[in-house]
Design a protein around this motif. Structure first.
Motif, PDB file in Angstrom:
ATOM      1  N   GLU A   1     -92.447 -21.689  31.434  1.00 14.49           N
ATOM      2  CA  GLU A   1     -91.733 -21.318  30.206  1.00 14.49           C
ATOM      3  C   GLU A   1     -92.301 -20.074  29.522  1.00 14.49           C
ATOM      4  N   PRO A   2     -93.632 -19.865  29.483  1.00 15.79           N
ATOM      5  CA  PRO A   2     -94.155 -18.685  28.779  1.00 15.79           C
ATOM      6  C   PRO A   2     -93.690 -17.340  29.346  1.00 15.79           C
TER       7      PRO A   2
ATOM      8  N   LEU B   1     -90.937 -26.420  35.321  1.00 19.55           N
ATOM      9  CA  LEU B   1     -90.190 -25.674  34.302  1.00 19.55           C
ATOM     10  C   LEU B   1     -90.995 -25.540  33.016  1.00 19.55           C
ATOM     11  N   GLU B   2     -91.731 -26.564  32.654  1.00 21.00           N
ATOM     12  CA  GLU B   2     -92.580 -26.480  31.463  1.00 21.00           C
ATOM     13  C   GLU B   2     -93.702 -25.465  31.668  1.00 21.00           C
TER      14      GLU B   2
ATOM     15  N   GLU C   1     -99.260 -18.095  30.861  1.00 24.89           N
ATOM     16  CA  GLU C   1     -99.371 -17.309  29.633  1.00 24.89           C
ATOM     17  C   GLU C   1    -100.117 -16.004  29.889  1.00 24.89           C
TER      18      GLU C   1
ATOM     19  N   GLY D   1     -90.716 -16.402  29.802  1.00 24.38           N
ATOM     20  CA  GLY D   1     -89.525 -15.976  29.078  1.00 24.38           C
ATOM     21  C   GLY D   1     -88.599 -15.145  29.930  1.00 24.38           C
TER      22      GLY D   1
ATOM     23  N   LYS E   1     -89.574 -30.971  36.266  1.00 21.53           N
ATOM     24  CA  LYS E   1     -89.835 -30.892  34.823  1.00 21.53           C
ATOM     25  C   LYS E   1     -91.197 -30.245  34.560  1.00 21.53           C
TER      26      LYS E   1
ATOM     27  N   ARG F   1    -100.120 -23.982  32.515  1.00 24.25           N
ATOM     28  CA  ARG F   1     -99.375 -23.193  31.539  1.00 24.25           C
ATOM     29  C   ARG F   1    -100.215 -22.024  31.015  1.00 24.25           C
TER      30      ARG F   1
ATOM     31  N   LEU G   1     -80.604 -22.271  31.569  1.00 25.75           N
ATOM     32  CA  LEU G   1     -81.498 -21.292  30.960  1.00 25.75           C
ATOM     33  C   LEU G   1     -81.924 -20.225  31.965  1.00 25.75           C
ATOM     34  N   TYR G   2     -81.983 -20.593  33.239  1.00 26.80           N
ATOM     35  CA  TYR G   2     -82.463 -19.685  34.282  1.00 26.80           C
ATOM     36  C   TYR G   2     -81.350 -19.307  35.244  1.00 26.80           C
TER      37      TYR G   2
ATOM     38  N   THR H   1     -88.813 -14.174  33.920  1.00 20.62           N
ATOM     39  CA  THR H   1     -88.337 -14.999  35.030  1.00 20.62           C
ATOM     40  C   THR H   1     -86.942 -14.527  35.406  1.00 20.62           C
TER      41      THR H   1
END
Length: 283
Positions: free
Chosen positions: A97-98, A93-94, A56, A100, A90, A52, A132-133, A103
């Motif tokens: 996430e940064p 996707l986590e 970021e 936003g 999972k 992650r 969401l995507y 993607t």
């Protein structure tokens, strides 16, 4: 009206000191690339889900309107074949996430053995994905290109979730025998499939592979210049990725493609000026 263009990666040994500043630390390379192109393929995520903190860093180096088309990891698409990979999905996707809004789409590249008989599995997988995507699917089984019924069935599955079909156009590469080591290598690895140019959504994604000779690459993409111009006039927002076997000049070619489309549509905003390949000095 916006056309995004990019490459298969944001760092390449042959770009350093020629297109991008030399000796750039890894945490700055994407920032420099993003002054050349406003989209990139996320191919590295196919081989491993990034940390992650790494994602970021990608977000910090790009503006919110930069487009990542991020490939789902190999365990999900090729090993589990879209079934029983909930934990891997999972974690992926986590991790992303940064990014936003950067993607633009999650890219589901399926193995060449994924056939029309597997479409039920694909439909189930797509319906279970978070809304969401946005999603895009690349298939490589020849039946989807040679059998009209299989093509229509796939389009129906994709339309059910607003998913795009990503074509990988390698027709220019395979027009004549290879003339370089990079082209010979590409001949053994890249799919040999017919060109497909039908958009299913308002955000089509094109992957185009040319040759190491610039003139042949440009000649081969002319049908895409016309098609992308048409899509823009229809109100679509395409993303085009330019590849060559050696990718030595991919960023300049991506910008050239954008310029050629803009010659047909002067109202299309130009790309920003790229970062100089040497640090600016006072003298």
């Amino acid at each position: 009206m916006r056309l995004h263009v990019g490459c298969a990666m944001w760092t390449h040994a042959r770009w350093q000191g020629r297109l991008l500043p030399d000796q750039l630390p890894p945490k700055e390379r994407l920032r420099a690339y993003a002054t050349w192109c406003d989209a990139v393929e996320g191919n590295t995520t196919f081989y491993a889900t990034p940390a992650r903190t790494t994602v970021e860093s990608w977000a910090r180096q790009t503006t919110p309107d930069f487009r990542f088309v991020i490939k789902l990891p190999k365990p999900i698409t090729h090993e589990h074949r879209l079934t029983g990979a909930e934990a891997e999905l999972k974690a992926f996707l986590e991790a992303i996430e940064p990014l936003g809004p950067r993607t633009h789409a999650l890219w589901i590249q399926l193995p060449s053995s994924f056939a029309p008989t597997d479409l039920g599995t694909l439909a189930t997988f797509l319906h279970r994905l978070p809304r969401l995507y946005k999603y895009a699917v690349e298939v490589r089984h020849r039946a989807f290109f040679a059998d009209e019924r299989a093509e229509r069935l796939l389009e129906r599955v994709l339309a059910g979730t607003g998913t795009e079909w990503v074509p990988f156009d390698t027709t220019t590469l395979f027009q004549s025998p290879p003339t370089s080591d990079a082209e010979r290598d590409a001949w053994t690895k890249k799919p040999r499939l017919p060109r497909r140019s039908r958009a299913l959504t308002d955000r089509p994604i094109i992957r185009y592979l040319g040759r190491d000779a610039t003139d042949r690459t440009i000649e081969g993409w002319q049908p895409w210049v016309a098609k992308v111009t048409e899509w823009l006039r229809e109100g679509r927002s395409p993303t085009v990725f330019i590849h060559t076997p050696d990718n030595a000049d991919a960023p300049t070619l991506a910008r050239r493609f954008h310029d050629e489309v803009r010659a047909h549509l002067p109202e299309l905003a130009p790309l920003p000026e790229p970062m100089p390949n040497e640090p600016l000095t006072l003298f």
